[in-house]
Design a protein around this motif. Sequence first.
Motif, mmCIF file in Angstrom:
data_model
loop_
_atom_site.group_PDB
_atom_site.id
_atom_site.type_symbol
_atom_site.label_atom_id
_atom_site.label_comp_id
_atom_site.label_asym_id
_atom_site.label_seq_id
_atom_site.Cartn_x
_atom_site.Cartn_y
_atom_site.Cartn_z
ATOM 1 N N LEU A 1 0.998 -9.861 -15.206
ATOM 2 C CA LEU A 1 0.240 -9.469 -14.026
ATOM 3 C C LEU A 1 -1.089 -10.201 -13.948
ATOM 4 N N VAL A 2 -1.803 -10.264 -15.043
ATOM 5 C CA VAL A 2 -3.094 -10.941 -15.062
ATOM 6 C C VAL A 2 -3.365 -11.388 -16.491
ATOM 7 N N PRO A 3 -3.838 -12.609 -16.699
ATOM 8 C CA PRO A 3 -4.096 -13.053 -18.072
ATOM 9 C C PRO A 3 -5.233 -12.270 -18.701
ATOM 10 N N MET A 4 -5.033 -11.802 -19.923
ATOM 11 C CA MET A 4 -6.069 -11.065 -20.628
ATOM 12 C C MET A 4 -6.896 -11.981 -21.508
ATOM 13 N N ALA A 5 -6.399 -13.160 -21.780
ATOM 14 C CA ALA A 5 -7.134 -14.094 -22.625
ATOM 15 C C ALA A 5 -7.147 -15.458 -21.967
ATOM 16 N N SER A 6 -8.205 -16.196 -22.167
ATOM 17 C CA SER A 6 -8.355 -17.500 -21.535
ATOM 18 C C SER A 6 -8.569 -18.563 -22.593
ATOM 19 N N SER A 7 -8.084 -19.762 -22.320
ATOM 20 C CA SER A 7 -8.251 -20.856 -23.276
ATOM 21 C C SER A 7 -9.705 -21.282 -23.387
ATOM 22 N N THR A 8 -10.543 -20.845 -22.456
ATOM 23 C CA THR A 8 -11.946 -21.251 -22.481
ATOM 24 C C THR A 8 -12.825 -20.230 -23.189
ATOM 25 N N THR A 9 -12.243 -19.129 -23.640
ATOM 26 C CA THR A 9 -13.060 -18.113 -24.296
ATOM 27 C C THR A 9 -12.800 -18.105 -25.795
ATOM 28 N N ALA A 10 -13.807 -17.685 -26.558
ATOM 29 C CA ALA A 10 -13.672 -17.611 -28.010
ATOM 30 C C ALA A 10 -13.136 -16.255 -28.437
ATOM 31 N N GLN A 11 -12.769 -15.417 -27.492
ATOM 32 C CA GLN A 11 -12.320 -14.077 -27.818
ATOM 33 C C GLN A 11 -11.139 -14.102 -28.774
ATOM 34 N N THR A 12 -11.177 -13.240 -29.787
ATOM 35 C CA THR A 12 -10.035 -13.062 -30.670
ATOM 36 C C THR A 12 -9.518 -11.630 -30.581
ATOM 37 N N THR A 13 -10.360 -10.650 -30.836
ATOM 38 C CA THR A 13 -9.930 -9.254 -30.724
ATOM 39 C C THR A 13 -11.022 -8.414 -30.066
ATOM 40 N N ALA A 14 -10.579 -7.363 -29.397
ATOM 41 C CA ALA A 14 -11.493 -6.393 -28.797
ATOM 42 C C ALA A 14 -10.700 -5.124 -28.513
ATOM 43 N N THR A 15 -11.400 -4.023 -28.306
ATOM 44 C CA THR A 15 -10.753 -2.768 -27.926
ATOM 45 C C THR A 15 -11.438 -2.228 -26.683
ATOM 46 N N VAL A 16 -10.625 -1.905 -25.680
ATOM 47 C CA VAL A 16 -11.139 -1.289 -24.462
ATOM 48 C C VAL A 16 -10.617 0.141 -24.422
ATOM 49 N N HIS A 17 -11.537 1.099 -24.516
ATOM 50 C CA HIS A 17 -11.195 2.513 -24.490
ATOM 51 C C HIS A 17 -11.265 3.010 -23.042
ATOM 52 N N LEU A 18 -10.120 3.341 -22.466
ATOM 53 C CA LEU A 18 -10.072 3.879 -21.111
ATOM 54 C C LEU A 18 -10.146 5.404 -21.197
ATOM 55 N N VAL A 19 -11.251 5.951 -20.741
ATOM 56 C CA VAL A 19 -11.501 7.390 -20.858
ATOM 57 C C VAL A 19 -11.370 8.045 -19.483
ATOM 58 N N ARG A 20 -10.543 9.060 -19.401
ATOM 59 C CA ARG A 20 -10.456 9.821 -18.158
ATOM 60 C C ARG A 20 -11.692 10.720 -18.065
ATOM 61 N N HIS A 21 -12.189 10.920 -16.861
ATOM 62 C CA HIS A 21 -13.369 11.767 -16.645
ATOM 63 C C HIS A 21 -13.095 13.229 -17.009
ATOM 64 N N GLY A 22 -14.142 14.043 -17.015
ATOM 65 C CA GLY A 22 -14.016 15.461 -17.316
ATOM 66 C C GLY A 22 -13.566 16.289 -16.123
ATOM 67 N N GLU A 23 -13.396 17.591 -16.363
ATOM 68 C CA GLU A 23 -12.927 18.499 -15.307
ATOM 69 C C GLU A 23 -13.900 18.510 -14.125
ATOM 70 N N VAL A 24 -13.337 18.547 -12.927
ATOM 71 C CA VAL A 24 -14.110 18.508 -11.689
ATOM 72 C C VAL A 24 -14.248 19.913 -11.097
ATOM 73 N N HIS A 25 -15.400 20.186 -10.515
ATOM 74 C CA HIS A 25 -15.598 21.444 -9.783
ATOM 75 C C HIS A 25 -14.883 21.328 -8.438
ATOM 76 N N ASN A 26 -13.799 22.065 -8.284
ATOM 77 C CA ASN A 26 -12.957 21.927 -7.101
ATOM 78 C C ASN A 26 -12.254 23.254 -6.808
ATOM 79 N N PRO A 27 -13.011 24.274 -6.439
ATOM 80 C CA PRO A 27 -12.412 25.604 -6.241
ATOM 81 C C PRO A 27 -11.363 25.655 -5.140
ATOM 82 N N GLU A 28 -11.439 24.750 -4.165
ATOM 83 C CA GLU A 28 -10.460 24.734 -3.077
ATOM 84 C C GLU A 28 -9.220 23.917 -3.431
#
Length: 238
Positions: free
Chosen positions: A9-36
């Motif tokens: 779908l989309v390249p995560m690494a590029s030949s022009t970057t020095a990146q080797t490893t990383a971690t991306v933590h995707l955190v869902r938000h907390g409970e929402v106030h939504n009485p209705e």
Amino acid sequence: MRLRDSATLVPMASSTTAQTTATVHLVRHGEVHNPEKVLYGRLPGFGLSELGHRMAAGIADHFAARAEAGHPVHLLAASPLQRAQETVAPLAERLDMPVLTEERVLEAENAFEGLSRVKQQLRSPRWWPLLVNPLRPSWGEPYAQQVSRMLAAAKDLSELAVAEHGDGAEVVVISHQLPIWVTRLWAEDRPLWHDPRRRECSLTSITSLHIGPDGVESVSYAEPNKELLKDAIALPGA
């Protein structure tokens, strides 16, 4: 678990970057106030409930403890929606770090946004044309499009963190249930269409993308606020 090369779908690494490893933590938000019980989607004005703020504090405790154990956070980002910004605020304060507002990790578009009692509403024939293709889905932003933007954001943020802090950099991104879940499905080479009741992405859960030179290499999942989930109300549009 067979992981798909993210270049599908989309390249995560590029030949022009020095990146080797990383971690991306995707955190869902907390409970929402939504009485209705509105399916709020991208609507403004939906902030955290009292329990949601406790969840946000718990996330701050979790990542602060990781930092003390030698796994610091190097970059913070969040969706522009109020619930995401309120979730990241205690963590930013605790770590004394700025927050990048990242549009690409926004909640998914949904034609039912603003409706309450959605199950009852869908009995009306006026909504049936939107239900013709649950695999895409026909009522909102295509799942594949959500994955593409989430991966693009993860790529850019991880490369920025590695450029500034070196190999093994960690990024925390506050996002929303559906974009996080379909990104995990993609990474695990599972179909993107699914039963929403079977998503493993609870409030303030952490879905971690472990990124190597060729893209996403593995995914892990954690629920640091598990003890608070029993008190949470299942709300739509999260």
